[in-house]
Design a protein around this motif. Structure first.
Motif, PDB file in Angstrom:
ATOM      1  N   ARG A   1       9.887  45.039  35.071  1.00 27.04           N
ATOM      2  CA  ARG A   1       8.722  45.043  34.433  1.00 27.04           C
ATOM      3  C   ARG A   1       8.493  44.012  33.470  1.00 27.04           C
ATOM      4  N   ARG A   2       9.711  43.603  32.808  1.00 30.48           N
ATOM      5  CA  ARG A   2       9.608  42.463  31.654  1.00 30.48           C
ATOM      6  C   ARG A   2       9.835  41.313  32.464  1.00 30.48           C
ATOM      7  N   ARG A   3      10.673  41.147  33.426  1.00 31.40           N
ATOM      8  CA  ARG A   3      10.663  39.759  34.031  1.00 31.40           C
ATOM      9  C   ARG A   3       9.267  39.615  34.800  1.00 31.40           C
ATOM     10  N   GLY A   4       8.553  40.566  35.575  1.00 32.32           N
ATOM     11  CA  GLY A   4       7.269  40.163  36.098  1.00 32.32           C
ATOM     12  C   GLY A   4       6.252  39.899  34.886  1.00 32.32           C
ATOM     13  N   ILE A   5       6.311  40.440  33.818  1.00 35.98           N
ATOM     14  CA  ILE A   5       5.179  40.046  32.723  1.00 35.98           C
ATOM     15  C   ILE A   5       5.692  38.575  32.313  1.00 35.98           C
ATOM     16  N   VAL A   6       6.761  38.044  32.121  1.00 33.67           N
ATOM     17  CA  VAL A   6       7.187  36.671  31.879  1.00 33.67           C
ATOM     18  C   VAL A   6       6.613  35.935  32.952  1.00 33.67           C
ATOM     19  N   ILE A   7       7.054  36.113  34.299  1.00 37.17           N
ATOM     20  CA  ILE A   7       6.570  35.189  35.222  1.00 37.17           C
ATOM     21  C   ILE A   7       5.101  35.200  35.450  1.00 37.17           C
ATOM     22  N   VAL A   8       4.256  36.082  35.033  1.00 32.70           N
ATOM     23  CA  VAL A   8       2.807  36.133  35.056  1.00 32.70           C
ATOM     24  C   VAL A   8       2.313  35.331  33.769  1.00 32.70           C
ATOM     25  N   LYS A   9       3.116  35.360  32.710  1.00 28.82           N
ATOM     26  CA  LYS A   9       2.617  34.467  31.538  1.00 28.82           C
ATOM     27  C   LYS A   9       3.004  32.924  32.096  1.00 28.82           C
ATOM     28  N   TRP A  10       3.780  32.788  32.545  1.00 24.38           N
ATOM     29  CA  TRP A  10       4.170  31.328  32.932  1.00 24.38           C
ATOM     30  C   TRP A  10       3.413  31.078  34.018  1.00 24.38           C
ATOM     31  N   THR A  11       2.728  31.849  34.856  1.00 28.52           N
ATOM     32  CA  THR A  11       1.745  31.456  35.931  1.00 28.52           C
ATOM     33  C   THR A  11       0.563  31.125  35.372  1.00 28.52           C
ATOM     34  N   VAL A  12       0.241  31.700  33.986  1.00 28.25           N
ATOM     35  CA  VAL A  12      -1.132  31.411  33.515  1.00 28.25           C
ATOM     36  C   VAL A  12      -1.040  30.091  32.763  1.00 28.25           C
ATOM     37  N   VAL A  13       0.339  29.834  32.317  1.00 29.65           N
ATOM     38  CA  VAL A  13       0.615  28.462  31.706  1.00 29.65           C
ATOM     39  C   VAL A  13       0.505  27.406  32.936  1.00 29.65           C
ATOM     40  N   ALA A  14       1.004  27.507  34.017  1.00 32.05           N
ATOM     41  CA  ALA A  14       0.866  26.673  35.029  1.00 32.05           C
ATOM     42  C   ALA A  14      -0.521  26.346  35.524  1.00 32.05           C
ATOM     43  N   ALA A  15      -1.153  27.567  35.565  1.00 30.80           N
ATOM     44  CA  ALA A  15      -2.683  27.494  36.155  1.00 30.80           C
ATOM     45  C   ALA A  15      -3.621  26.739  34.999  1.00 30.80           C
ATOM     46  N   LEU A  16      -3.161  26.658  33.746  1.00 32.07           N
ATOM     47  CA  LEU A  16      -3.876  26.001  32.657  1.00 32.07           C
ATOM     48  C   LEU A  16      -3.537  24.708  32.913  1.00 32.07           C
ATOM     49  N   GLY A  17      -2.412  24.430  33.139  1.00 28.94           N
ATOM     50  CA  GLY A  17      -1.770  22.912  33.229  1.00 28.94           C
ATOM     51  C   GLY A  17      -2.512  22.279  34.536  1.00 28.94           C
ATOM     52  N   PHE A  18      -2.754  23.061  35.546  1.00 28.54           N
ATOM     53  CA  PHE A  18      -3.421  22.730  36.920  1.00 28.54           C
ATOM     54  C   PHE A  18      -4.845  22.366  36.565  1.00 28.54           C
ATOM     55  N   PHE A  19      -5.533  22.958  35.749  1.00 30.58           N
ATOM     56  CA  PHE A  19      -6.919  22.802  35.682  1.00 30.58           C
ATOM     57  C   PHE A  19      -6.957  21.470  34.602  1.00 30.58           C
ATOM     58  N   ALA A  20      -6.121  21.469  33.681  1.00 30.07           N
ATOM     59  CA  ALA A  20      -6.187  20.524  32.774  1.00 30.07           C
ATOM     60  C   ALA A  20      -5.958  19.030  33.416  1.00 30.07           C
ATOM     61  N   VAL A  21      -5.125  18.870  34.323  1.00 30.06           N
ATOM     62  CA  VAL A  21      -4.970  17.812  35.389  1.00 30.06           C
ATOM     63  C   VAL A  21      -6.318  17.486  35.861  1.00 30.06           C
ATOM     64  N   LEU A  22      -6.848  18.619  36.790  1.00 32.86           N
ATOM     65  CA  LEU A  22      -8.214  18.413  37.332  1.00 32.86           C
ATOM     66  C   LEU A  22      -9.683  17.771  36.479  1.00 32.86           C
ATOM     67  N   ILE A  23      -9.276  18.381  35.160  1.00 28.07           N
ATOM     68  CA  ILE A  23     -10.302  17.910  34.025  1.00 28.07           C
ATOM     69  C   ILE A  23     -10.145  16.541  33.643  1.00 28.07           C
ATOM     70  N   LEU A  24      -8.788  15.985  33.643  1.00 25.43           N
ATOM     71  CA  LEU A  24      -8.515  14.824  33.178  1.00 25.43           C
ATOM     72  C   LEU A  24      -8.767  13.900  34.367  1.00 25.43           C
TER      73      LEU A  24
END
Length: 61
Positions: free
Chosen positions: A31-54
């Protein structure tokens, strides 16, 4: 663009696998590993949208 989609998709898949392992084994570490991975997924998604906006801002200027 394709790389960001691939990374986010793989992170979501691995998070689901970790949560499935937690349900199957009842070990808290999965469960801890899953939560960490989901957090990094959110970070990657934010980076993806930042690139789109730029990209759009660069085209507009």
């Amino acid at each position: 663009m394709l790389i960001f989609r691939l990374v986010v998709g793989l992170l979501l898949f691995s998070g689901l696998v970790c949560f499935a392992m937690y349900i199957g084994t009842s070990q808290v570490i999965w469960r801890r590993r899953g939560i960490v991975i989901v957090k990094w997924t959110v970070v990657a998604a934010l980076g993806f949208f930042a690139v789109l906006i730029l990209e759009r801002l660069a085209r507009a200027l």
